[in-house]
Design an enzyme around this catalytic site. Structure first.
Site: not given
Length: 124
Positions: A83-85, A112
């Site tokens: 996962s990232c932004r 996120f």
């Protein structure tokens, strides 16, 4: 030759919630530590910045990984989810993991921002 990334490699918010509750996920957040401090983090995730993914998963020993990231190094058959932004960096991390032989790796396509949108709407 890069491994083909198909629709089954992309997970949604509901997938993440279900897998987390069932403890069938090894969630890796590839944002920088400062981003997590400023924006928040996904529950039960390990912070492994994108720039470190290849070396951490491909070269570090189990004990080196544990010491650096305060987490158990995942095996090649671990149900990794990156996962990232917003999904861009996690897709790059997914490609790297697949190339390293992590056969069950996937990514949270909304990242996120999607998590925050879903959790804020549930709490308001």
């Amino acid at each position: 030759m890069p491994t083909e990334i198909g629709p089954d490699h992309h997970l949604s918010y509901d997938d993440i919630v279900k897998l987390t509750k069932a403890k069938q996920i090894y969630l890796i957040d590839v944002r920088e530590p400062q981003e997590l401090k400023e924006a928040g983090e996904l529950p039960e995730s390990v912070n492994l910045p994108l720039k470190d993914v290849s070396k951490a998963l491909g070269e570090l020993s189990d004990s080196e990984f544990q010491k650096k990231y305060n987490a158990t190094k995942p095996g090649l058959d671990a149900p990794l989810v990156f996962s990232c932004r917003a999904g861009g960096r996690s897709l790059k991390a997914l490609q790297t993991a697949l190339e390293l032989g992590y056969t069950k790796a996937k990514h949270y396509k909304g990242g996120f921002m999607d998590w925050e949108q879903h959790t804020k709407s549930k709490n308001s």
